[in-house]
Design a protein around this motif. Sequence first.
Motif, PDB file in Angstrom:
ATOM      1  N   ALA A  37      -6.832  12.421  -5.574  1.00 54.03           N
ATOM      2  CA  ALA A  37      -6.920  13.415  -4.485  1.00 54.03           C
ATOM      3  C   ALA A  37      -5.506  13.852  -4.129  1.00 54.03           C
ATOM      4  O   ALA A  37      -4.765  13.122  -3.466  1.00 54.03           O
ATOM      5  CB  ALA A  37      -7.625  12.809  -3.275  1.00 54.03           C
ATOM      6  N   LYS A  38      -5.124  15.039  -4.569  1.00 55.44           N
ATOM      7  CA  LYS A  38      -3.753  15.512  -4.387  1.00 55.44           C
ATOM      8  C   LYS A  38      -3.406  15.761  -2.930  1.00 55.44           C
ATOM      9  O   LYS A  38      -2.245  15.693  -2.551  1.00 55.44           O
ATOM     10  CB  LYS A  38      -3.540  16.802  -5.191  1.00 55.44           C
ATOM     11  N   LEU A  39      -4.395  16.062  -2.096  1.00 62.66           N
ATOM     12  CA  LEU A  39      -4.147  16.389  -0.699  1.00 62.66           C
ATOM     13  C   LEU A  39      -4.332  15.190   0.237  1.00 62.66           C
ATOM     14  O   LEU A  39      -4.398  15.355   1.454  1.00 62.66           O
ATOM     15  CB  LEU A  39      -5.074  17.521  -0.246  1.00 62.66           C
ATOM     16  N   ALA A  40      -4.421  13.995  -0.334  1.00 62.72           N
ATOM     17  CA  ALA A  40      -4.584  12.794   0.494  1.00 62.72           C
ATOM     18  C   ALA A  40      -3.207  12.332   0.971  1.00 62.72           C
ATOM     19  O   ALA A  40      -2.457  11.711   0.228  1.00 62.72           O
ATOM     20  CB  ALA A  40      -5.276  11.689  -0.305  1.00 62.72           C
ATOM     21  N   PHE A  41      -2.870  12.665   2.219  1.00 58.88           N
ATOM     22  CA  PHE A  41      -1.572  12.285   2.769  1.00 58.88           C
ATOM     23  C   PHE A  41      -1.633  10.848   3.278  1.00 58.88           C
ATOM     24  O   PHE A  41      -2.603  10.432   3.906  1.00 58.88           O
ATOM     25  CB  PHE A  41      -1.170  13.227   3.910  1.00 58.88           C
ATOM     26  N   TYR A  42      -0.568  10.114   3.009  1.00 57.33           N
ATOM     27  CA  TYR A  42      -0.491   8.729   3.488  1.00 57.33           C
ATOM     28  C   TYR A  42      -0.009   8.735   4.940  1.00 57.33           C
ATOM     29  O   TYR A  42       1.072   9.251   5.242  1.00 57.33           O
ATOM     30  CB  TYR A  42       0.461   7.914   2.620  1.00 57.33           C
ATOM     31  N   VAL A  43      -0.821   8.196   5.835  1.00 60.02           N
ATOM     32  CA  VAL A  43      -0.488   8.142   7.253  1.00 60.02           C
ATOM     33  C   VAL A  43      -0.426   6.680   7.669  1.00 60.02           C
ATOM     34  O   VAL A  43      -1.451   5.999   7.716  1.00 60.02           O
ATOM     35  CB  VAL A  43      -1.531   8.895   8.109  1.00 60.02           C
ATOM     36  N   HIS A  44       0.767   6.213   7.932  1.00 61.27           N
ATOM     37  CA  HIS A  44       0.941   4.841   8.398  1.00 61.27           C
ATOM     38  C   HIS A  44       0.548   4.767   9.866  1.00 61.27           C
ATOM     39  O   HIS A  44       0.705   5.747  10.600  1.00 61.27           O
ATOM     40  CB  HIS A  44       2.407   4.418   8.230  1.00 61.27           C
ATOM     41  N   GLY A  87       1.888   1.961  -5.538  1.00 59.17           N
ATOM     42  CA  GLY A  87       1.105   1.519  -4.395  1.00 59.17           C
ATOM     43  C   GLY A  87      -0.267   2.160  -4.366  1.00 59.17           C
ATOM     44  O   GLY A  87      -0.615   3.017  -5.192  1.00 59.17           O
ATOM     45  N   VAL A  88      -1.077   1.735  -3.393  1.00 59.16           N
ATOM     46  CA  VAL A  88      -2.427   2.275  -3.265  1.00 59.16           C
ATOM     47  C   VAL A  88      -2.378   3.770  -2.979  1.00 59.16           C
ATOM     48  O   VAL A  88      -3.188   4.541  -3.502  1.00 59.16           O
ATOM     49  CB  VAL A  88      -3.184   1.529  -2.146  1.00 59.16           C
ATOM     50  N   GLN A  89      -1.422   4.187  -2.148  1.00 58.18           N
ATOM     51  CA  GLN A  89      -1.347   5.618  -1.823  1.00 58.18           C
ATOM     52  C   GLN A  89      -1.037   6.452  -3.062  1.00 58.18           C
ATOM     53  O   GLN A  89      -1.563   7.563  -3.230  1.00 58.18           O
ATOM     54  CB  GLN A  89      -0.297   5.868  -0.744  1.00 58.18           C
ATOM     55  N   ALA A  90      -0.198   5.926  -3.979  1.00 63.06           N
ATOM     56  CA  ALA A  90       0.120   6.662  -5.206  1.00 63.06           C
ATOM     57  C   ALA A  90      -1.101   6.766  -6.116  1.00 63.06           C
ATOM     58  O   ALA A  90      -1.341   7.812  -6.740  1.00 63.06           O
ATOM     59  CB  ALA A  90       1.268   5.970  -5.939  1.00 63.06           C
ATOM     60  N   GLN A  91      -1.895   5.705  -6.186  1.00 66.91           N
ATOM     61  CA  GLN A  91      -3.100   5.737  -7.017  1.00 66.91           C
ATOM     62  C   GLN A  91      -4.155   6.682  -6.451  1.00 66.91           C
ATOM     63  O   GLN A  91      -4.868   7.352  -7.200  1.00 66.91           O
ATOM     64  CB  GLN A  91      -3.669   4.325  -7.153  1.00 66.91           C
ATOM     65  N   MET A 139       0.815  -1.214   0.000  1.00 61.53           N
ATOM     66  CA  MET A 139       0.000   0.000   0.000  1.00 61.53           C
ATOM     67  C   MET A 139       0.851   1.268   0.000  1.00 61.53           C
ATOM     68  O   MET A 139       0.447   2.294  -0.521  1.00 61.53           O
ATOM     69  CB  MET A 139      -0.920   0.023   1.225  1.00 61.53           C
ATOM     70  N   SER A 140       2.026   1.222   0.605  1.00 63.84           N
ATOM     71  CA  SER A 140       2.809   2.439   0.809  1.00 63.84           C
ATOM     72  C   SER A 140       3.732   2.764  -0.354  1.00 63.84           C
ATOM     73  O   SER A 140       4.524   3.702  -0.255  1.00 63.84           O
ATOM     74  CB  SER A 140       3.638   2.311   2.090  1.00 63.84           C
ATOM     75  N   GLY A 141       3.672   1.993  -1.450  1.00 71.48           N
ATOM     76  CA  GLY A 141       4.562   2.255  -2.575  1.00 71.48           C
ATOM     77  C   GLY A 141       4.345   3.635  -3.168  1.00 71.48           C
ATOM     78  O   GLY A 141       3.214   4.034  -3.454  1.00 71.48           O
TER      79      GLY A 141
END
Length: 422
Positions: free
Chosen positions: A16-23, A7-11, A1-3
């Motif tokens: 949504a440009k402002l969607a920050f990935y928070v682990h 990864g899912v976060q990149a897709q 997911m974190s790729g």
Amino acid sequence: MSGKHSGVQAQIKEVAKLAFYVHCNAHCLNLVLVDTVRGIPEAECFFSLLKQLYIYMSGSAVHPKWLQVQQEMYTGAPRELQVLSDTRWASRYYACRNLWDRLPAVVKVLEELCDDHSSERSVGARGLLPQIDFQFIVFLAIFKKLLGDAKLLSDMLQSSSLDLAKAVDLVEALISTFESYRSEQVFDDLWDTVLELAKQCDVSIDTAPKRKRTLSSKLKGYRVPSTVGSQETGNGKDYYRTGMFNLVLDRMLSELRNRFSNQNCDIMRGIQALNPSSKSFCDKDSLFAFAKLYGCDLVDLEHELYQIKRVSDRKVKQGMQRPPTIVDLAAFIEPYQEVFDVFSRLCKIALAIPVSTAACERSFSCLKLVKTHLRIGTTMGEDRLSDLGVLSIEHRRAASLNLDEFVDRFARNHHNRRIQLL
């Protein structure tokens, strides 16, 4: 997911440009410890030996001997060695602590079993005993100290009443603590405890000067920009301080700064500032840093913060209870959404960001308790399993319910029952 690329976060970020990935922050701390050990081969061997000692001492043939030796050497109840958790590395502190307190007893058991008549026990003891050397004791002292400091943060991140602002403070405090450990005084105190334990276990103390590693003759005439392992280390104490203690410390500090970045800390502080039960509720600095990440208008937010406090205080004076959670707060300001546009948007963002997955993991743990091998019959449907799971998760609230009222209500509503309940 974190790729970052596929990864899912990149897709998601493509849409949504402002969607920050928070682990999950609890997993971030776990990965800090995992990557620290994985990057140091000697430390990885240390934990492998720790695991083998637990397996050997827990065996049915050795365990009675282990309890007997503890009763002879110590007062009070015998202590067991702890199993190493693969998912919660901070819990390995207990394994290091228990072994530190009982290492002389472990050495005595292995020495006595080396001459045992059973070939299997004797071979196992002869293989483990020589590996409990001075370097092993140094690593045991290092990880007992560092994992002990990290465990408080781990417990906070897994707590059901997680205070994100305090969690951020603990992260920063842990980094400051590790930075202060680079002073020679800290290692001197650690070194004294290592020497004392080595003396109790009759382990030879390796403090001889280390031999200088010479450069390979094949590299003569070439400019070598790195050390390629060629270093001069003074006496043994300096070697253990720079080559082991500082090495583990630096890798842990590097991983902490990398995985708990300023962006993640700003998100955690911002979410906590939106919690009405928090002391930092509507904190201006925390909410401004949070709002900047999502491109909100800070001027409008400043006016809204002033007004939201006045509206909230006025409702409390009128007898209304203050919203206890962010969900209740979002529902409270829903009628005023046009007035508190930025604040309402931040509340919705906070509700959508999973800062921790500890609650989800507790749900899966309860599901394992409910759906056992004796209860796994095909007659149980999804609705019943879900209801039992909710009762197990909310066991405190379920225990406070009056079951007699449920029986009476069931008797009144179901007149065609076959079993006479009353």
